[in-house]
Design an enzyme around this catalytic site. Sequence first.
Site, PDB file in Angstrom:
ATOM      1  N   GLU A   1      35.041  14.773  -4.865  1.00 39.87           N
ATOM      2  CA  GLU A   1      35.011  15.253  -3.485  1.00 39.87           C
ATOM      3  C   GLU A   1      34.397  14.186  -2.585  1.00 39.87           C
ATOM      4  O   GLU A   1      33.158  14.091  -2.491  1.00 39.87           O
ATOM      5  CB  GLU A   1      34.171  16.533  -3.383  1.00 39.87           C
ATOM      6  CG  GLU A   1      34.681  17.680  -4.219  1.00 39.87           C
ATOM      7  CD  GLU A   1      34.200  19.024  -3.680  1.00 39.87           C
ATOM      8  OE1 GLU A   1      35.036  19.834  -3.315  1.00 39.87           O
ATOM      9  OE2 GLU A   1      32.985  19.232  -3.600  1.00 39.87           O
TER      10      GLU A   1
ATOM     11  N   GLU B   1      26.734  18.830  -0.967  1.00 32.78           N
ATOM     12  CA  GLU B   1      25.829  19.493  -0.021  1.00 32.78           C
ATOM     13  C   GLU B   1      24.451  19.681  -0.649  1.00 32.78           C
ATOM     14  O   GLU B   1      23.427  19.588   0.022  1.00 32.78           O
ATOM     15  CB  GLU B   1      26.441  20.841   0.423  1.00 32.78           C
ATOM     16  CG  GLU B   1      27.567  20.605   1.426  1.00 32.78           C
ATOM     17  CD  GLU B   1      28.614  21.710   1.490  1.00 32.78           C
ATOM     18  OE1 GLU B   1      28.389  22.805   0.967  1.00 32.78           O
ATOM     19  OE2 GLU B   1      29.686  21.438   2.073  1.00 32.78           O
TER      20      GLU B   1
ATOM     21  N   ASN C   1      35.447  27.620  -3.523  1.00 27.89           N
ATOM     22  CA  ASN C   1      34.001  27.538  -3.337  1.00 27.89           C
ATOM     23  C   ASN C   1      33.686  28.189  -1.993  1.00 27.89           C
ATOM     24  O   ASN C   1      33.925  27.599  -0.948  1.00 27.89           O
ATOM     25  CB  ASN C   1      33.591  26.054  -3.343  1.00 27.89           C
ATOM     26  CG  ASN C   1      32.134  25.842  -2.964  1.00 27.89           C
ATOM     27  OD1 ASN C   1      31.354  26.786  -2.901  1.00 27.89           O
ATOM     28  ND2 ASN C   1      31.771  24.593  -2.699  1.00 27.89           N
TER      29      ASN C   1
ATOM     30  N   HIS D   1      27.160  19.674  -6.231  1.00 30.44           N
ATOM     31  CA  HIS D   1      27.967  19.591  -5.002  1.00 30.44           C
ATOM     32  C   HIS D   1      27.247  18.662  -4.016  1.00 30.44           C
ATOM     33  O   HIS D   1      26.009  18.665  -3.944  1.00 30.44           O
ATOM     34  CB  HIS D   1      28.142  20.984  -4.394  1.00 30.44           C
ATOM     35  CG  HIS D   1      29.134  21.004  -3.282  1.00 30.44           C
ATOM     36  ND1 HIS D   1      28.832  20.558  -2.020  1.00 30.44           N
ATOM     37  CD2 HIS D   1      30.439  21.366  -3.246  1.00 30.44           C
ATOM     38  CE1 HIS D   1      29.917  20.662  -1.248  1.00 30.44           C
ATOM     39  NE2 HIS D   1      30.903  21.152  -1.977  1.00 30.44           N
TER      40      HIS D   1
ATOM     41  N   SER E   1      38.856  19.295   2.235  1.00 24.79           N
ATOM     42  CA  SER E   1      39.919  19.618   3.200  1.00 24.79           C
ATOM     43  C   SER E   1      41.286  19.829   2.564  1.00 24.79           C
ATOM     44  O   SER E   1      42.306  19.515   3.171  1.00 24.79           O
ATOM     45  CB  SER E   1      39.994  18.535   4.290  1.00 24.79           C
ATOM     46  OG  SER E   1      38.784  18.506   5.021  1.00 24.79           O
TER      47      SER E   1
ATOM     48  N   GLY F   1      35.177  19.634   4.654  1.00 24.99           N
ATOM     49  CA  GLY F   1      35.056  20.423   5.885  1.00 24.99           C
ATOM     50  C   GLY F   1      35.410  19.677   7.149  1.00 24.99           C
ATOM     51  O   GLY F   1      35.107  20.141   8.250  1.00 24.99           O
TER      52      GLY F   1
ATOM     53  N   LYS G   1      30.862  28.842  -0.736  1.00 25.71           N
ATOM     54  CA  LYS G   1      29.615  28.356  -0.134  1.00 25.71           C
ATOM     55  C   LYS G   1      28.780  29.558   0.349  1.00 25.71           C
ATOM     56  O   LYS G   1      28.840  30.609  -0.284  1.00 25.71           O
ATOM     57  CB  LYS G   1      29.918  27.353   0.986  1.00 25.71           C
ATOM     58  CG  LYS G   1      30.890  26.259   0.496  1.00 25.71           C
ATOM     59  CD  LYS G   1      31.003  25.092   1.418  1.00 25.71           C
ATOM     60  CE  LYS G   1      31.995  24.081   0.834  1.00 25.71           C
ATOM     61  NZ  LYS G   1      32.068  22.848   1.583  1.00 25.71           N
TER      62      LYS G   1
HETATM   63  P1  PGA Z   1      36.442  22.101   2.110  1.00 26.07           P
HETATM   64  O1  PGA Z   1      35.237  22.108   1.057  1.00 26.07           O
HETATM   65  O2  PGA Z   1      37.694  22.504   1.361  1.00 26.07           O
HETATM   66  O3  PGA Z   1      36.047  23.142   3.134  1.00 26.07           O
HETATM   67  O4  PGA Z   1      36.555  20.737   2.665  1.00 26.07           O
HETATM   68  C1  PGA Z   1      35.419  21.650  -0.259  1.00 26.07           C
HETATM   69  C2  PGA Z   1      34.118  21.715  -1.006  1.00 26.07           C
HETATM   70  O5  PGA Z   1      33.071  21.412  -0.425  1.00 26.07           O
HETATM   71  O6  PGA Z   1      34.079  22.063  -2.200  1.00 26.07           O
END
Ligand code: PGA
Length: 251
Positions: free
Chosen positions: A169, A101, A12, A99, A214, A175, A14
Site C-alpha cells: 500500500e 496509518e 478495511n 497498516h 484508492s 484515501g 478503518k
Molecule cells: P483506501 O484505503 O482504499 O481508502 O485508499 C486502503 C487502505 O488503507 O487499506
Amino acid sequence: MTTQITPLIAGNWKMNGISASLGEVRRLAEMLATGEAPRCTIAICPPATLLSQLNAIAAPSGIVIGGQDCHPMPSGAHTGDISAHMLADAGAQCVIVGHSERRARYGETDDLVRGKAVAAMTAGLIPIICVGETEAERQSGRAEEVVSSQLANSVPEQIGQLGIVVAYEPVWAIGTGVTPTSDDIAQMHGTIRRLLTERYGETGARTRILYGGSMKPANAREILAIENVNGGLIGGASLLANDFHAIISAV
Ligand code: PGA
C-alpha cells in the site's frame, strides 16, 4: 511457472461503522447469493465492536471477517488493546498488521509489526502484513529499498501452515484517489514476489500479495489483472455494498 493463487478481496473499514452499517453487509450477502459465484475469497475487517455481529451475517455467505490490528501479547495489562486471541474468539480469521496509518501515527516499528504477525499466527489468524513507501520516499527513488526493508523486518522468519498475506500500500495512494501506474505496481509486486520466494521458497511463491490504495470499481479490473497482484485491500470503497461488490466482480 505460475502458481495458482485464489485472489483475496479484503475490506478495511478503518474507524467507520456502527450497527446501522451492517445493512451494507446484508446487501452484499444478497448480491453474492443472487449473482455469479465470486472468483476470490472475500474478507471484511470492521471495527472490533462489530466483529461478532458482522460474522453472524457474513459467515453464511462465505465472507471471512478479520481484525484491523492486534497486540503482540495474548493477554495482560494493556488498556485499550485487543489480542489476536480475542479476535479469533470473536470469529476473525485474519488480521491486518502494520497498516501505514498505525506505523505513522503510533510509531509502529517493523519489530512490533513482526511481533503482531507472530501473535496472529499463534492465535490461528492469517496476518495481512502491510508495507508501502511514502511519497517522499518514492520521489527520491527509494520506494523499492523501503518496501524491501519493511518486508525483511516485518515478516516473521517462520510462516505457519495458514500462511500470510502481504499488502503493498503506497502511503500516498491511500484515501487520495491517486494510484501508481500499472508498471509501477507490476514492478513492486514483482520485487515482493522475488523476495518472498528467495526467503520462503514455495510458500513465498504461493503467498498472496494484495495491492491497496484508492482501489475502486473504476480501476479494479486493470489493477487486479497485473501480474503478482493477488487481490486488494480496500478502504473507502469497501464501505458500500455496491462498490465492494463491483470490485469483487472485477476479479
Ligand atoms: P483506501 O484505503 O482504499 O481508502 O485508499 C486502503 C487502505 O488503507 O487499506
